[in-house]
Design an enzyme around this catalytic site. Structure first.
Site, PDB file in Angstrom:
ATOM      1  CD  GLU A 101      -5.380  46.329  47.853  1.00 43.70           C
ATOM      2  OE1 GLU A 101      -5.748  46.364  49.037  1.00 43.70           O
ATOM      3  OE2 GLU A 101      -5.460  45.303  47.155  1.00 43.70           O
TER       4      GLU A 101
ATOM      5  CG  ASN B 286      -0.593  45.890  42.672  1.00 42.32           C
ATOM      6  OD1 ASN B 286      -0.697  45.671  41.470  1.00 42.32           O
ATOM      7  ND2 ASN B 286      -1.075  45.061  43.585  1.00 42.32           N
TER       8      ASN B 286
ATOM      9  CG  HIS C 280      -9.072  41.384  41.871  1.00 50.09           C
ATOM     10  ND1 HIS C 280      -8.642  40.068  41.929  1.00 50.09           N
ATOM     11  CD2 HIS C 280      -8.152  42.100  42.552  1.00 50.09           C
ATOM     12  CE1 HIS C 280      -7.511  40.006  42.628  1.00 50.09           C
ATOM     13  NE2 HIS C 280      -7.197  41.221  43.007  1.00 50.09           N
TER      14      HIS C 280
ATOM     15  CD  GLU D 233      -3.454  41.648  43.523  1.00 49.75           C
ATOM     16  OE1 GLU D 233      -4.599  41.461  43.984  1.00 49.75           O
ATOM     17  OE2 GLU D 233      -2.582  42.295  44.116  1.00 49.75           O
TER      18      GLU D 233
ATOM     19  CG  ASP E 114      -9.553  37.176  40.616  1.00 51.69           C
ATOM     20  OD1 ASP E 114     -10.000  38.334  40.457  1.00 51.69           O
ATOM     21  OD2 ASP E 114      -9.154  36.755  41.723  1.00 51.69           O
TER      22      ASP E 114
HETATM   23  O1  G3I Z   1      -2.537  31.040  57.027  1.00 51.89           O
HETATM   24  C1  G3I Z   1      -3.630  31.276  57.908  1.00 51.89           C
HETATM   25  C2  G3I Z   1      -4.030  30.027  58.611  1.00 51.89           C
HETATM   26  O2  G3I Z   1      -2.962  29.612  59.445  1.00 51.89           O
HETATM   27  C3  G3I Z   1      -5.297  30.301  59.434  1.00 51.89           C
HETATM   28  O3  G3I Z   1      -5.732  29.136  60.042  1.00 51.89           O
HETATM   29  C4  G3I Z   1      -6.401  30.844  58.551  1.00 51.89           C
HETATM   30  C5  G3I Z   1      -7.664  31.178  59.317  1.00 51.89           C
HETATM   31  O4  G3I Z   1      -8.210  32.396  58.914  1.00 51.89           O
HETATM   32  O5  G3I Z   1      -5.929  32.010  57.923  1.00 51.89           O
HETATM   33  C6  G3I Z   1      -4.787  31.801  57.095  1.00 51.89           C
HETATM   34  O6  G3I Z   1      -4.388  33.034  56.568  1.00 51.89           O
HETATM   35  C7  G3I Z   1      -5.210  33.533  55.524  1.00 51.89           C
HETATM   36  C8  G3I Z   1      -4.336  33.747  54.300  1.00 51.89           C
HETATM   37  O7  G3I Z   1      -5.072  34.376  53.287  1.00 51.89           O
HETATM   38  C9  G3I Z   1      -3.767  32.438  53.748  1.00 51.89           C
HETATM   39  O8  G3I Z   1      -4.812  31.613  53.281  1.00 51.89           O
HETATM   40  C10 G3I Z   1      -5.805  34.851  55.979  1.00 51.89           C
HETATM   41  O9  G3I Z   1      -6.733  34.627  57.021  1.00 51.89           O
HETATM   42  C11 G3I Z   1      -6.487  35.534  54.827  1.00 51.89           C
HETATM   43  O10 G3I Z   1      -6.868  36.842  55.242  1.00 51.89           O
HETATM   44  C12 G3I Z   1      -5.532  35.653  53.659  1.00 51.89           C
HETATM   45  O11 G3I Z   1      -6.229  36.240  52.569  1.00 51.89           O
HETATM   46  C13 G3I Z   1      -5.421  36.814  51.585  1.00 51.89           C
HETATM   47  C14 G3I Z   1      -5.823  38.268  51.393  1.00 51.89           C
HETATM   48  O12 G3I Z   1      -5.058  38.830  50.339  1.00 51.89           O
HETATM   49  C15 G3I Z   1      -5.581  39.060  52.663  1.00 51.89           C
HETATM   50  O13 G3I Z   1      -5.717  40.416  52.448  1.00 51.89           O
HETATM   51  C16 G3I Z   1      -5.620  36.051  50.287  1.00 51.89           C
HETATM   52  O14 G3I Z   1      -5.071  34.740  50.421  1.00 51.89           O
HETATM   53  C17 G3I Z   1      -4.939  36.766  49.136  1.00 51.89           C
HETATM   54  O15 G3I Z   1      -5.313  36.177  47.907  1.00 51.89           O
HETATM   55  C18 G3I Z   1      -5.364  38.221  49.101  1.00 51.89           C
HETATM   56  O16 G3I Z   1      -4.657  38.863  48.063  1.00 51.89           O
HETATM   57  C19 G3I Z   1      -5.010  40.243  47.852  1.00 51.89           C
HETATM   58  C20 G3I Z   1      -3.748  40.954  47.392  1.00 51.89           C
HETATM   59  O17 G3I Z   1      -2.692  40.765  48.308  1.00 51.89           O
HETATM   60  C21 G3I Z   1      -3.993  42.442  47.193  1.00 51.89           C
HETATM   61  N1  G3I Z   1      -5.130  42.658  46.302  1.00 51.89           N
HETATM   62  C22 G3I Z   1      -6.356  41.951  46.647  1.00 51.89           C
HETATM   63  C23 G3I Z   1      -6.098  40.468  46.802  1.00 51.89           C
HETATM   64  C24 G3I Z   1      -7.385  39.706  47.074  1.00 51.89           C
HETATM   65  O18 G3I Z   1      -7.955  40.060  48.294  1.00 51.89           O
END
Ligand code: G3I
Length: 300
Positions: A127, A167, A204, A233, A235
């Site tokens: 990105e 990516n 996406h 990715e 969806d």
């Molecule tokens: O694990 C912590 C947890 O301990 C905490 O209590 C909670 C409270 O906010 O957060 C949890 O972490 C979260 C993590 O996902 C696991 O669920 C983060 O806040 C959250 O920001 C994170 O989001 C991820 C996101 O990337 C972050 O940028 C998504 O799961 C994930 O699907 C998403 O994936 C991205 C790709 O890497 C790149 N392309 C876009 C895609 C979708 O946004």
């Protein structure tokens, strides 16, 4: 074939999913995943904040949980991601200039050494472009425009056995500025011998029944530069069956489109779960979009 992975394998491709380590204790999740997919990507566990929480101190326990789960089942793994403006550990967010450049190089070397010889591909850079095709401003971009090629050269030297991918999202429509910006970078890298093997189109998708303009042209145009392409990715809002069938068909129509990965298993596992964008409902049942994808894979 009766599963996504086996159906994709008929044409030498893979069908993958994002996996979250925190869900590996959920037997519905793991049984669907082991049955349907032959590639996985760690949804968060191999990102910089997870793998190097403190400078010089690497942490691979969550990433290894996913790698080991997959490897024990003969499922391949894509690495995601080494250099990104987002999900940097706090110490990295506050760096800039040559200090950050060195930290990026050290990070790539440290993480790739751990997984050396084990992964099918790495999303080396994620990105890095704006919607208009210019470079996204970030602390990494601030280290100099050559940061992306330095990342790829470092990655090739660290593990010559894995495919190195760029990516990004919103690079599916051929007429879009961002697509063209990424295309010009890949063209430049190939012309100058910067090591790059693949482009990941996140895919996406939102709304409507048709695909972004000339999606297949985008895939074949990147491929014509001499790189593989993959949908990394996927969806789709409300899991539109026509969009799912269409994106699968577009990949099948391009020889160098090597595989498709959906960004989660069930709707409840998705980062956009309120949009019901995946192939399995929250109870673990296959949705109609699943059948449309399976049919398109089997027809290829
Ligand atoms: O694990 C912590 C947890 O301990 C905490 O209590 C909670 C409270 O906010 O957060 C949890 O972490 C979260 C993590 O996902 C696991 O669920 C983060 O806040 C959250 O920001 C994170 O989001 C991820 C996101 O990337 C972050 O940028 C998504 O799961 C994930 O699907 C998403 O994936 C991205 C790709 O890497 C790149 N392309 C876009 C895609 C979708 O946004």
């Amino acid at each position: 074939a009766s599963t996504l992975g086996a159906a994709a394998a008929q044409s030498g491709r893979y069908f993958g999913t994002a996996i979250a380590a925190s869900r590996l204790g959920d037997s519905t999740y793991t049984s669907i995943s082991a049955r349907e997919f032959n590639m996985v990507t760690a949804e968060n566990e191999m990102k910089p904040d997870a793998t190097q929480p403190n400078r010089g101190q690497f942490s691979f326990s969550a990433g290894d949980q996913i790698y080991n789960w997959a490897n024990q089942r003969g499922i391949k793994v894509r690495g995601h991601t080494l250099a990104w403006h987002s999900q940097q550990p706090g110490w990295m967010q506050s760096l800039n200039g040559s200090n950050l450049r060195q930290a990026m190089i050290d990070h790539i070397n440290g993480v790739m050494a751990h997984y050396k010889g084990k992964l099918a591909a790495w999303d080396v850079v994620n990105e890095a472009f704006n919607e208009d095709g210019s470079r996204r401003s970030s602390n990494l971009q601030g280290t100099g425009n050559d940061w992306i090629e330095v990342a790829f050269r470092t990655a090739r030297a660290a593990d010559p056995s894995t495919k190195l991918c760029y990516n990004d999202y919103n690079i599916e429509n051929w007429s879009y500025g961002k697509t063209q910006g990424v295309y010009r970078m890949i063209q430049d890298f190939k012309s100058r011998g910067v090591p790059i093997d693949c482009v990941g189109l996140q895919t996406h998708f939102t709304g409507g029944s048709s695909l972004p303009g000339n999606f297949q042209t985008t895939l074949s145009s990147f491929a014509a530069l001499g790189v593989d392409v993959a949908l990394t990715e996927v969806d789709v809002t409300n899991a539109s069956t026509s969009q799912y069938a269409g994106l699968t068909q577009a990949c099948m129509n391009v020889a160098r489109c090597i595989g498709i990965t959906v960004w989660g298993v069930r709707d409840s596992d998705s980062w956009r779960s309120s949009e019901s964008p995946l192939l399995f409902n929250s109870g673990g049942g296959a949705k109609s979009a699943y059948t449309s994808v399976l049919n398109a894979l089997n027809a290829a």
